[in-house]
Write a protein that holds these residues in place. Structure first.
Motif, PDB file in Angstrom:
ATOM      1  N   ASP A   6     -15.851  79.763  30.155  1.00 35.62           N
ATOM      2  CA  ASP A   6     -17.138  79.723  30.860  1.00 35.62           C
ATOM      3  C   ASP A   6     -17.014  80.138  32.318  1.00 35.62           C
ATOM      4  N   GLY A   7     -16.030  79.596  33.009  1.00 31.58           N
ATOM      5  CA  GLY A   7     -15.891  79.865  34.437  1.00 31.58           C
ATOM      6  C   GLY A   7     -15.291  81.216  34.726  1.00 31.58           C
ATOM      7  N   PHE A   8     -14.029  81.364  34.393  1.00 34.59           N
ATOM      8  CA  PHE A   8     -13.342  82.616  34.695  1.00 34.59           C
ATOM      9  C   PHE A   8     -13.897  83.754  33.845  1.00 34.59           C
ATOM     10  N   GLY A   9     -14.246  83.460  32.603  1.00 36.48           N
ATOM     11  CA  GLY A   9     -14.840  84.491  31.741  1.00 36.48           C
ATOM     12  C   GLY A   9     -16.113  85.050  32.349  1.00 36.48           C
ATOM     13  N   GLY A  10     -16.947  84.177  32.894  1.00 35.17           N
ATOM     14  CA  GLY A  10     -18.176  84.627  33.559  1.00 35.17           C
ATOM     15  C   GLY A  10     -17.879  85.463  34.788  1.00 35.17           C
ATOM     16  N   THR A  11     -16.880  85.056  35.553  1.00 38.66           N
ATOM     17  CA  THR A  11     -16.474  85.830  36.730  1.00 38.66           C
ATOM     18  C   THR A  11     -15.996  87.211  36.313  1.00 38.66           C
ATOM     19  N   ARG A  39      -9.053  86.737  40.999  1.00 38.54           N
ATOM     20  CA  ARG A  39      -7.759  86.069  41.160  1.00 38.54           C
ATOM     21  C   ARG A  39      -7.954  84.655  41.701  1.00 38.54           C
ATOM     22  N   ASP A  40      -8.811  84.519  42.719  1.00 37.63           N
ATOM     23  CA  ASP A  40      -9.031  83.214  43.324  1.00 37.63           C
ATOM     24  C   ASP A  40      -9.650  82.230  42.338  1.00 37.63           C
ATOM     25  N   ASP A  41     -10.587  82.724  41.518  1.00 40.20           N
ATOM     26  CA  ASP A  41     -11.199  81.848  40.527  1.00 40.20           C
ATOM     27  C   ASP A  41     -10.166  81.425  39.481  1.00 40.20           C
ATOM     28  N   ALA A  67      -7.105  79.431  51.349  1.00 41.78           N
ATOM     29  CA  ALA A  67      -8.280  79.639  52.196  1.00 41.78           C
ATOM     30  C   ALA A  67      -7.894  79.749  53.664  1.00 41.78           C
ATOM     31  N   SER A  68      -6.956  78.932  54.095  1.00 46.58           N
ATOM     32  CA  SER A  68      -6.542  78.984  55.500  1.00 46.58           C
ATOM     33  C   SER A  68      -5.896  80.320  55.842  1.00 46.58           C
ATOM     34  N   GLN A  69      -5.118  80.880  54.918  1.00 47.11           N
ATOM     35  CA  GLN A  69      -4.519  82.202  55.147  1.00 47.11           C
ATOM     36  C   GLN A  69      -5.605  83.265  55.286  1.00 47.11           C
ATOM     37  N   LEU A  70      -6.594  83.236  54.403  1.00 43.00           N
ATOM     38  CA  LEU A  70      -7.686  84.203  54.432  1.00 43.00           C
ATOM     39  C   LEU A  70      -8.489  84.073  55.727  1.00 43.00           C
ATOM     40  N   LEU A  71      -8.849  82.859  56.077  1.00 42.31           N
ATOM     41  CA  LEU A  71      -9.642  82.629  57.285  1.00 42.31           C
ATOM     42  C   LEU A  71      -8.854  83.013  58.530  1.00 42.31           C
ATOM     43  N   LEU A  96     -12.592  70.898  39.068  1.00 38.24           N
ATOM     44  CA  LEU A  96     -12.836  72.332  39.134  1.00 38.24           C
ATOM     45  C   LEU A  96     -14.173  72.627  39.804  1.00 38.24           C
ATOM     46  N   ASP A  97     -15.203  71.860  39.479  1.00 36.83           N
ATOM     47  CA  ASP A  97     -16.511  72.050  40.128  1.00 36.83           C
ATOM     48  C   ASP A  97     -16.392  71.884  41.638  1.00 36.83           C
ATOM     49  N   LEU A  98     -15.717  70.831  42.061  1.00 37.24           N
ATOM     50  CA  LEU A  98     -15.565  70.578  43.490  1.00 37.24           C
ATOM     51  C   LEU A  98     -14.767  71.689  44.171  1.00 37.24           C
ATOM     52  N   LEU A  99     -13.671  72.121  43.550  1.00 37.28           N
ATOM     53  CA  LEU A  99     -12.856  73.186  44.131  1.00 37.28           C
ATOM     54  C   LEU A  99     -13.639  74.492  44.211  1.00 37.28           C
ATOM     55  N   ARG A 100     -14.431  74.792  43.197  1.00 40.33           N
ATOM     56  CA  ARG A 100     -15.253  76.007  43.226  1.00 40.33           C
ATOM     57  C   ARG A 100     -16.309  75.930  44.327  1.00 40.33           C
ATOM     58  N   LEU A 101     -16.925  74.786  44.479  1.00 38.12           N
ATOM     59  CA  LEU A 101     -17.914  74.603  45.533  1.00 38.12           C
ATOM     60  C   LEU A 101     -17.285  74.823  46.905  1.00 38.12           C
ATOM     61  N   LEU A 102     -16.142  74.229  47.110  1.00 32.96           N
ATOM     62  CA  LEU A 102     -15.432  74.375  48.375  1.00 32.96           C
ATOM     63  C   LEU A 102     -15.000  75.821  48.592  1.00 32.96           C
ATOM     64  N   GLN A 103     -14.477  76.457  47.548  1.00 28.56           N
ATOM     65  CA  GLN A 103     -14.063  77.863  47.655  1.00 28.56           C
ATOM     66  C   GLN A 103     -15.249  78.751  48.011  1.00 28.56           C
TER      67      GLN A 103
END
Length: 145
Positions: A6-11, A39-41, A67-71, A96-103
């Motif tokens: 559902d998640g990565f497949g949708g991405t 990749r990040d997802d 995220a810190s490296q990217l920022l 996973l929901d929380l990590l996706r929201l934060l990402q």
């Protein structure tokens, strides 16, 4: 497995559609950007599945690093504030929901804010888990549609 489907497949389906519908002369950087999002997802799905019973503080570590490296590469200083989150176990799907929201919030800071600083707060407060991402960027126009 459901998160992969559902998640990565949708991405993945969305990324394929964006590339297929893009003009023939789509810049390589755009294609690379789409692949990085995928990749990040995938990293999030793997991180949360591999540590189903890990506490929230442990799960945030890999995302925080990436995220810190990217920022940092974009000149955005990231300040992380994790308060009273040790020992919180939400379960694989909620993690996973929380990590996706934060990402997604941090991706928006990176892509759109033109910020120089972002503060990320994850805290337990009155029996609830609170997530807050504040940046010093441009923000959204007032009165938008």
């Amino acid at each position: 497995m459901r998160d992969l489907h559902d998640g990565f497949g949708g991405t993945l389906v969305g990324a394929i559609a964006r590339i297929e519908q893009a003009p023939e002369d789509m810049p390589r950087q755009k294609i690379a950007s789409v692949l990085r999002e995928m990749r990040d997802d995938l990293h999030l799905v793997i991180d949360s599945a591999a540590r189903e019973h890990a506490d929230l503080a442990e799960l945030i570590v890999p995302l925080r690093h990436r995220a810190s490296q990217l920022l940092d590469a974009a000149g955005i200083d990231a300040y992380w504030h994790l308060d009273d989150v040790r020992g919180i176990e939400l379960g694989a799907a909620r993690n996973l929901d929380l990590l996706r929201l934060l990402q997604e919030a941090l991706t928006n800071v990176f892509k759109h804010s033109r910020a120089q600083r972002v503060d990320i707060h994850v805290r337990r407060q009155e029996g609830r888990l609170c997530l807050q991402v504040d940046d010093d960027g441009a923000g959204l126009p007032a009165g938008g549609d």
